[in-house]
Write an enzyme that holds these catalytic residues in place. Structure first.
Site, PDB file in Angstrom:
ATOM      1  NE  ARG A  18      -1.166   2.554   2.909  1.00  0.00           N
ATOM      2  CZ  ARG A  18      -0.342   3.546   3.107  1.00  0.00           C
ATOM      3  NH1 ARG A  18      -0.470   4.637   2.347  1.00  0.00           N
ATOM      4  NH2 ARG A  18       0.079   3.737   4.237  1.00  0.00           N
ATOM      5  CG  ASP A  19       3.282   4.454   2.878  1.00  0.00           C
ATOM      6  OD1 ASP A  19       3.192   5.259   2.147  1.00  0.00           O
ATOM      7  OD2 ASP A  19       3.580   4.599   4.048  1.00  0.00           O
ATOM      8  CG  HIS A 210       3.997   4.909   9.413  1.00  0.00           C
ATOM      9  ND1 HIS A 210       3.163   3.983   8.520  1.00  0.00           N
ATOM     10  CD2 HIS A 210       4.445   5.699   8.246  1.00  0.00           C
ATOM     11  CE1 HIS A 210       3.139   4.314   7.296  1.00  0.00           C
ATOM     12  NE2 HIS A 210       3.792   5.236   7.092  1.00  0.00           N
ATOM     13  CG  HIS A 212       7.548   7.754   5.118  1.00  0.00           C
ATOM     14  ND1 HIS A 212       7.578   7.269   4.019  1.00  0.00           N
ATOM     15  CD2 HIS A 212       6.568   7.375   6.060  1.00  0.00           C
ATOM     16  CE1 HIS A 212       6.421   6.784   4.001  1.00  0.00           C
ATOM     17  NE2 HIS A 212       5.737   7.050   5.081  1.00  0.00           N
ATOM     18  CB  CYS A 243       2.699  10.264   1.295  1.00  0.00           C
ATOM     19  SG  CYS A 243       1.072  11.073   1.142  1.00  0.00           S
ATOM     20  CG  ASN A 252       6.840   3.068   4.719  1.00  0.00           C
ATOM     21  OD1 ASN A 252       6.333   3.256   3.782  1.00  0.00           O
ATOM     22  ND2 ASN A 252       6.155   3.585   6.003  1.00  0.00           N
TER      23      ASN A 252
END
Ligand code: HMG
Ligand code: MG
Length: 305
Positions: A18-19, A210, A212, A243, A252
């Site tokens: 996803r990310d 989370h 990055h 993002c 990430n």
């Protein structure tokens, strides 16, 4: 840092599908995403963030959400989560039976506007019925909190604003939250301050990190979070990601790098690092670039002898 009292085990949520893939310029076929999920679960990941149910005009890479969710052969004991920004997204997700949905807000007003087109207060109003409906359907609810350290539009974010958002999330029934450094500007003490602010509303078992890795601080920040007792983290295989609404932000922290760090300190993850490196190699080859994971690159070069 004393490196004492670290948790004996850590749960990693791989958010790569996803990310990671939401930010790719080239379309990634659903079949490749499905294969990536299969490889991650085979490597021992117990939580995988698979896709999001957002506007395909905003994030075209996630438009194949139904196809990807329907194509996965689920493994028991693995939690499959998806992002849902509003009821429309939740209703679409419901058809695919996720184990957990993620509402995503921001500690920064400007980022909230850019990312989900509404203020923080409005976002909570949108999330509230989503959270209620999910819990009523027996689906777990996580809340992502973006820009808890810095924002691409507003600069530094004060811990009080993280506490404010965490309190709002708690108030609508979100069960656990992610403290996200969306643009990877955080350093250990600042990340600890964001986590401590969140602790006003959630206990340590319900907070995940989370991070990055834009400025190369994500592993240090992981260690800083571990020191506070955080034992849930999100990471992306091969360091995929970014993002679309956080210009310049890279992926990430790589799951391979976090696993190497943890195993090196005797902290269990249940993940087979070699199989994970293979999963990262699979997606990196598909994307036509080397893995973003330093550990993966080192291990692959060692394998080649
Ligand atoms: P909006 O324009 O304010 O929504 O967008 P709207 O309700 O006014 O609807 C406008 C159009 O979007 C309509 O379609 C709706 O049907 C459609 P039209 O009539 O124009 O054809 N629409 C939807 N379509 C599909 N799924 C939906 C949906 N909702 C409305 N759920 C919206 C609001 C949230 C939808 C929009 O801003 C959006 O999709 N944003 C994308 C946000 C996103 O995916 N960002 C990346 C993920 S967050 C992230 O990466 C950070 C994280 O990793 C943590 C961190 O690192 O910080 C989680
Ligand atoms: Mg993110």
């Amino acid at each position: 840092m004393t490196l004492q009292n670290l948790p004996p085990q850590v749960r990693l949520i791989d958010v790569g599908p996803r990310d990671g893939l939401q930010n790719e310029k080239q379309p990634v076929p659903a079949a490749v995403k499905i294969e990536l999920v299969h490889r991650l679960q085979a490597a021992g990941l117990k939580e995988i963030e698979v896709t999001s149910y957002v506007s395909p005009k905003w994030v075209p890479q996630m438009a194949d959400n139904h196809e990807v969710m329907a194509g996965i052969t689920r493994q028991s004991g693995v939690r499959y989560s998806v992002l849902t920004p509003n009821l429309k997204g939740f209703e679409a997700a419901l058809q695919d039976k996720p184990d957990e949905i993620v509402v995503f807000g921001a500690a920064s007003e400007a980022f909230s506007q850019k990312n989900i087109n509404c203020s923080i207060a409005e976002s909570i109003e949108r999330f509230a019925p989503v959270v209620q409906a999910a819990l009523a359907a027996g689906i777990a609810v996580r809340g992502a909190m973006s820009c808890t350290v810095g924002c691409p539009y507003e600069g530094d974010i004060a811990p009080e604003r993280v506490a404010y958002l965490a309190g709002l999330m708690r108030g609508i029934g979100v069960q656990r939250v992610d403290v996200a450094d969306t643009i990877g500007v955080g350093t250990p003490r600042r990340v600890q301050a964001a986590i401590e602010a969140t602790l006003a509303h959630y206990d340590i078992d319900h907070i995940s990190g989370h991070f990055h890795d834009t400025y190369g601080q994500a592993l240090s920040n992981t260690l800083a979070a571990l020191e506070l007792g955080v034992w849930n983290f999100q990471s992306s295989v091969a360091g995929l990601g970014g993002c679309p609404y956080a210009k310049g932000a890279t992926g990430n922290v790589a799951t391979e790098d976090v696993v190497y760090l943890l195993h090196g300190m005797g902290i269990e993850t249940g993940i087979d690092l070699d199989a994970l490196v293979d999963a990262g190699q699979f997606i990196s080859e598909h994307l036509g670039r080397p893995s973003g994971s330093r550990v993966a690159r080192a291990l692959l070069s060692k394998r080649r002898g």
